[in-house]
Design a protein around this motif. Structure first.
Motif, PDB file in Angstrom:
ATOM      1  N   PHE A  23      -5.752   7.789  -2.294  1.00  0.00           N
ATOM      2  CA  PHE A  23      -4.746   6.801  -2.358  1.00  0.00           C
ATOM      3  C   PHE A  23      -3.482   6.727  -1.165  1.00  0.00           C
ATOM      4  O   PHE A  23      -2.818   7.194  -0.918  1.00  0.00           O
ATOM      5  CB  PHE A  23      -4.370   7.490  -3.748  1.00  0.00           C
ATOM      6  CG  PHE A  23      -4.714   7.690  -4.932  1.00  0.00           C
ATOM      7  CD1 PHE A  23      -5.005   6.842  -5.702  1.00  0.00           C
ATOM      8  CD2 PHE A  23      -5.300   8.713  -5.486  1.00  0.00           C
ATOM      9  CE1 PHE A  23      -6.224   6.660  -6.989  1.00  0.00           C
ATOM     10  CE2 PHE A  23      -6.274   9.172  -6.627  1.00  0.00           C
ATOM     11  CZ  PHE A  23      -6.170   7.916  -7.407  1.00  0.00           C
ATOM     12  N   LYS A  25      -1.381   3.426  -1.460  1.00  0.00           N
ATOM     13  CA  LYS A  25      -0.164   3.100  -1.504  1.00  0.00           C
ATOM     14  C   LYS A  25      -0.124   3.623  -3.122  1.00  0.00           C
ATOM     15  O   LYS A  25      -0.539   3.220  -4.196  1.00  0.00           O
ATOM     16  CB  LYS A  25      -0.475   1.969  -1.557  1.00  0.00           C
ATOM     17  CG  LYS A  25       1.312   1.426  -1.742  1.00  0.00           C
ATOM     18  CD  LYS A  25       1.535  -0.271  -1.557  1.00  0.00           C
ATOM     19  CE  LYS A  25       3.088  -0.465  -2.131  1.00  0.00           C
ATOM     20  NZ  LYS A  25       3.312  -1.847  -1.370  1.00  0.00           N
ATOM     21  N   PRO A  26      -0.023   4.943  -3.289  1.00  0.00           N
ATOM     22  CA  PRO A  26      -0.298   5.012  -5.429  1.00  0.00           C
ATOM     23  C   PRO A  26       0.928   4.833  -6.176  1.00  0.00           C
ATOM     24  O   PRO A  26       2.362   4.695  -6.226  1.00  0.00           O
ATOM     25  CB  PRO A  26      -0.231   6.957  -4.698  1.00  0.00           C
ATOM     26  CG  PRO A  26       0.597   7.392  -3.821  1.00  0.00           C
ATOM     27  CD  PRO A  26       0.260   6.169  -2.414  1.00  0.00           C
ATOM     28  N   GLY A  27       0.346   4.544  -7.519  1.00  0.00           N
ATOM     29  CA  GLY A  27       1.826   4.439  -8.421  1.00  0.00           C
ATOM     30  C   GLY A  27       1.240   5.251  -9.166  1.00  0.00           C
ATOM     31  O   GLY A  27      -0.141   5.817  -9.539  1.00  0.00           O
ATOM     32  N   HIS A  29       1.978   6.147 -13.772  1.00  0.00           N
ATOM     33  CA  HIS A  29       2.000   5.687 -14.991  1.00  0.00           C
ATOM     34  C   HIS A  29       2.630   6.860 -15.717  1.00  0.00           C
ATOM     35  O   HIS A  29       1.079   8.099 -15.759  1.00  0.00           O
ATOM     36  CB  HIS A  29       1.176   5.248 -14.846  1.00  0.00           C
ATOM     37  CG  HIS A  29       1.086   4.298 -17.074  1.00  0.00           C
ATOM     38  ND1 HIS A  29       1.968   3.778 -17.025  1.00  0.00           N
ATOM     39  CD2 HIS A  29       0.665   5.250 -17.831  1.00  0.00           C
ATOM     40  CE1 HIS A  29       2.040   3.604 -18.474  1.00  0.00           C
ATOM     41  NE2 HIS A  29       1.239   4.711 -19.153  1.00  0.00           N
ATOM     42  N   THR A  50      -3.053   5.342  -9.518  1.00  0.00           N
ATOM     43  CA  THR A  50      -3.258   3.989  -9.223  1.00  0.00           C
ATOM     44  C   THR A  50      -3.586   3.769  -8.368  1.00  0.00           C
ATOM     45  O   THR A  50      -2.480   4.603  -7.238  1.00  0.00           O
ATOM     46  CB  THR A  50      -2.610   3.264 -10.665  1.00  0.00           C
ATOM     47  OG1 THR A  50      -2.245   2.992 -10.434  1.00  0.00           O
ATOM     48  CG2 THR A  50      -3.521   3.373 -11.843  1.00  0.00           C
ATOM     49  N   ASP A  51      -4.124   3.383  -7.002  1.00  0.00           N
ATOM     50  CA  ASP A  51      -3.887   2.560  -5.612  1.00  0.00           C
ATOM     51  C   ASP A  51      -3.385   1.209  -5.770  1.00  0.00           C
ATOM     52  O   ASP A  51      -3.985   0.153  -6.311  1.00  0.00           O
ATOM     53  CB  ASP A  51      -5.155   2.526  -4.670  1.00  0.00           C
ATOM     54  CG  ASP A  51      -4.947   1.989  -3.667  1.00  0.00           C
ATOM     55  OD1 ASP A  51      -3.989   1.923  -3.053  1.00  0.00           O
ATOM     56  OD2 ASP A  51      -5.460   3.813  -2.353  1.00  0.00           O
ATOM     57  N   LYS A  52      -2.696   1.054  -5.624  1.00  0.00           N
ATOM     58  CA  LYS A  52      -1.765  -0.595  -5.796  1.00  0.00           C
ATOM     59  C   LYS A  52      -2.137  -1.441  -4.159  1.00  0.00           C
ATOM     60  O   LYS A  52      -2.368  -1.952  -4.369  1.00  0.00           O
ATOM     61  CB  LYS A  52      -0.157  -0.635  -5.639  1.00  0.00           C
ATOM     62  CG  LYS A  52       0.853   0.392  -6.159  1.00  0.00           C
ATOM     63  CD  LYS A  52       2.332   0.630  -6.311  1.00  0.00           C
ATOM     64  CE  LYS A  52       2.231   0.962  -6.992  1.00  0.00           C
ATOM     65  NZ  LYS A  52       4.360   1.253  -7.426  1.00  0.00           N
ATOM     66  N   GLU A  53      -2.971  -0.439  -3.273  1.00  0.00           N
ATOM     67  CA  GLU A  53      -3.038  -1.118  -1.924  1.00  0.00           C
ATOM     68  C   GLU A  53      -5.132  -1.567  -2.108  1.00  0.00           C
ATOM     69  O   GLU A  53      -5.489  -2.581  -2.186  1.00  0.00           O
ATOM     70  CB  GLU A  53      -3.135  -0.452  -1.079  1.00  0.00           C
ATOM     71  CG  GLU A  53      -3.534  -1.235   0.545  1.00  0.00           C
ATOM     72  CD  GLU A  53      -3.366  -0.790   1.230  1.00  0.00           C
ATOM     73  OE1 GLU A  53      -3.892  -0.430   2.656  1.00  0.00           O
ATOM     74  OE2 GLU A  53      -2.286  -0.043   1.466  1.00  0.00           O
ATOM     75  N   ASP A  54      -6.108  -0.585  -3.023  1.00  0.00           N
ATOM     76  CA  ASP A  54      -7.570  -0.560  -3.270  1.00  0.00           C
ATOM     77  C   ASP A  54      -7.096  -0.906  -4.659  1.00  0.00           C
ATOM     78  O   ASP A  54      -7.684   0.352  -5.529  1.00  0.00           O
ATOM     79  CB  ASP A  54      -7.683   0.447  -2.240  1.00  0.00           C
ATOM     80  CG  ASP A  54      -9.699   0.790  -2.492  1.00  0.00           C
ATOM     81  OD1 ASP A  54      -9.288  -0.250  -2.643  1.00  0.00           O
ATOM     82  OD2 ASP A  54     -10.092   1.708  -2.060  1.00  0.00           O
ATOM     83  N   ARG A  55      -7.605  -1.545  -5.314  1.00  0.00           N
ATOM     84  CA  ARG A  55      -7.565  -2.281  -6.539  1.00  0.00           C
ATOM     85  C   ARG A  55      -8.979  -1.436  -6.932  1.00  0.00           C
ATOM     86  O   ARG A  55      -9.149  -0.843  -7.956  1.00  0.00           O
ATOM     87  CB  ARG A  55      -8.042  -3.339  -6.717  1.00  0.00           C
ATOM     88  CG  ARG A  55      -5.972  -4.231  -6.493  1.00  0.00           C
ATOM     89  CD  ARG A  55      -5.147  -4.058  -7.403  1.00  0.00           C
ATOM     90  NE  ARG A  55      -3.584  -4.011  -6.847  1.00  0.00           N
ATOM     91  CZ  ARG A  55      -2.466  -3.850  -7.560  1.00  0.00           C
ATOM     92  NH1 ARG A  55      -2.846  -2.582  -8.274  1.00  0.00           N
ATOM     93  NH2 ARG A  55      -1.132  -3.894  -7.335  1.00  0.00           N
ATOM     94  N   SER A  59      -9.351   5.283 -10.359  1.00  0.00           N
ATOM     95  CA  SER A  59      -7.955   5.817 -10.910  1.00  0.00           C
ATOM     96  C   SER A  59      -8.175   7.538 -10.959  1.00  0.00           C
ATOM     97  O   SER A  59      -9.226   7.635 -12.103  1.00  0.00           O
ATOM     98  CB  SER A  59      -7.113   5.291 -12.137  1.00  0.00           C
ATOM     99  OG  SER A  59      -7.756   5.614 -13.436  1.00  0.00           O
TER     100      SER A  59
END
Length: 426
Positions: A23, A25-27, A29, A50-55, A59
């Protein structure tokens, strides 16, 4: 353990998992409904990464178990060390030797804390998004649930037996990281209120087996001995067909997947490998079939379920390259193991009744007993309901009918044999 310390440790683990899984740029939740699923030993967080950079990157859902103060001390740390060792070393070795492919009999592990660090933590793949849930604890397991559970146990046991037969040195090295937690002084002190409480069992079933009857005398002798020396009934001396066992295998430590249209159960996964040690695999079998079932199910499906379990163990041994599976784990050996394991299963069923199948209010009572040191000298009050009474009567009736209820002399023999084994290892 403070909430802040848990948060710091969890964030560190999640960052490491995200990096390992690519990942950029991980996000993170966090599930807003985090609650301990069993109410006893762990705080559970469900997290989606999730990856904020690679949509386009899929997940990842994980579930993180963190130790809480219910079993603070060496015992709780041992549980987590055991589970970490299982997920990092033993289960991958089992997977490799047996050639298991996805879906595995257990979830994937993404992170384990280092032994001696605080808080203890294990982070696994969350099977919830795939539809896996704990079975309804208000009803006993039917044949379909038992068949799936025993099949996964057979894969676990079979792979362990194969490792022991084909890679004995590697197996012995893995085994050294696993220890039976229950005969230790700390664990006995923790659960002594329950061992005292389950001594009511002969009274619970006295309508069928009156005071003074031969069965009653044997039950009294057995439960008295179990209170003072439960280790004598877990087969502490290694024997033929012994392997790595789960030792806490019941409905709370399995996940099931159901068909959305019909509701029929489809798959099972084993979880919670905190109490694994080298022992009699029939202990796992009787915990499933004693603790989690009713007499009518056993009357109808007992033989077929045992045959299915044994056939799967031998199939795994054969797939692993064991030349003669019957030489490693013959049918008669399973029968012999069941005789000795049944006493442990019989004694543990009333104890599990006040935990596994308890409502929230009883779970709270159990947690209080674990938490309050002064309670170690007290007797936990087992709630005797009509359902519990009926189930214990049915179980005792089955054990008697099979000829597995030990005589008073046999109980003394097993206690003496255990004492001799302990003295020899000092």
């Amino acid at each position: 353990m403070s909430a802040a310390a848990v948060t710091v440790a969890l964030n560190k683990a999640l960052a490491e998992i995200a990096a390992n899984e690519g990942f950029k740029k991980p996000g993170f939740h966090f599930d807003s409904d985090d609650t301990p699923p069993d109410g006893f030993t762990s705080l559970v967080h469900r997290v989606t990464i999730t990856d904020k950079e690679d949509r386009q990157k899929p997940s990842l859902s994980v579930i993180s178990k963190t130790s809480i103060d219910v079993l603070a001390g060496d015992l709780n740390s041992q549980f987590y060390a055991t589970e970490g060792h299982m997920y990092k070393t033993v289960l991958p070795a089992m997977t490799k030797i047996a050639g298991f492919s996805d879906p595995l009999p257990w979830p994937r592990c993404y992170y384990t804390s280092e032994p001696g660090t605080s808080p203890d933590m294990v982070t696994l793949g969350d099977l919830g998004p795939e539809g896996f849930v704990v079975a309804d604890r208000s009803v006993r397991m039917d044949e379909a649930h038992c068949r799936l559970a025993l099949a996964q146990l057979a894969r676990f046991h079979g792979a362990g037996l194969a490792l022991q037969a084909l890679r004995p040195d590697a197996f012995e090295a893995m085994r050294k990281g696993l220890h039976n937690p229950w005969p230790t002084e700390e664990s006995r002190e923790r659960v002594m209120p329950f061992y005292k409480g389950i001594k009511i069992t002969p009274d619970v079933v006295q309508d069928k087996f009156p005071v003074g009857s031969e069965v009653n005398k044997r039950l009294v002798k057995l439960f008295d001995a179990f209170e003072s020396n439960n280790g004598a009934f877990m087969d502490p001396v290694a024997g033929p067909g012994f392997t790595l066992i789960h030792s806490d295998c019941h409905v709370n430590n399995m996940l099931f997947q159901y068909d959305k249209a019909s509701g029929a159960v489809k798959q099972c996964r084993l979880i919670d490998f905190q109490m694994v040690f080298h022992g009699n695999p029939a202990i796992d079998v009787v915990l499933v079939l004693f603790v989690c079932t009713d007499k009518p199910m056993r009357d109808k499906h007992w033989d077929a379920l045992l045959r299915g379990y044994h056939d799967e163990v031998q199939a795994v041994l054969k797939a692993c390259g064991v030349p003669d599976p019957d030489a490693v784990y013959p049918w008669q050996l399973l029968q012999d193991q069941l005789v000795t394991a049944s006493t442990y299963g019989l004694c543990m069923t009333p104890l599990y009744h006040c935990g596994v199948f308890a409502g929230p209010e009883v779970v709270s009572e159990v947690r209080d007993f674990f938490n309050i040191p002064e309670n170690k000298t007290k007797t936990f009050p087992i709630r005797v309901t009509p359902t519990f009474k009926s189930r214990m009567e049915g179980l005792v009736e089955d054990v008697v009918r099979w000829g597995w209820l030990p005589s008073e002399e046999e109980v003394d023999r097993r206690v003496a044999a255990h004492a001799a084994h302990v003295n020899a290892t000092l």
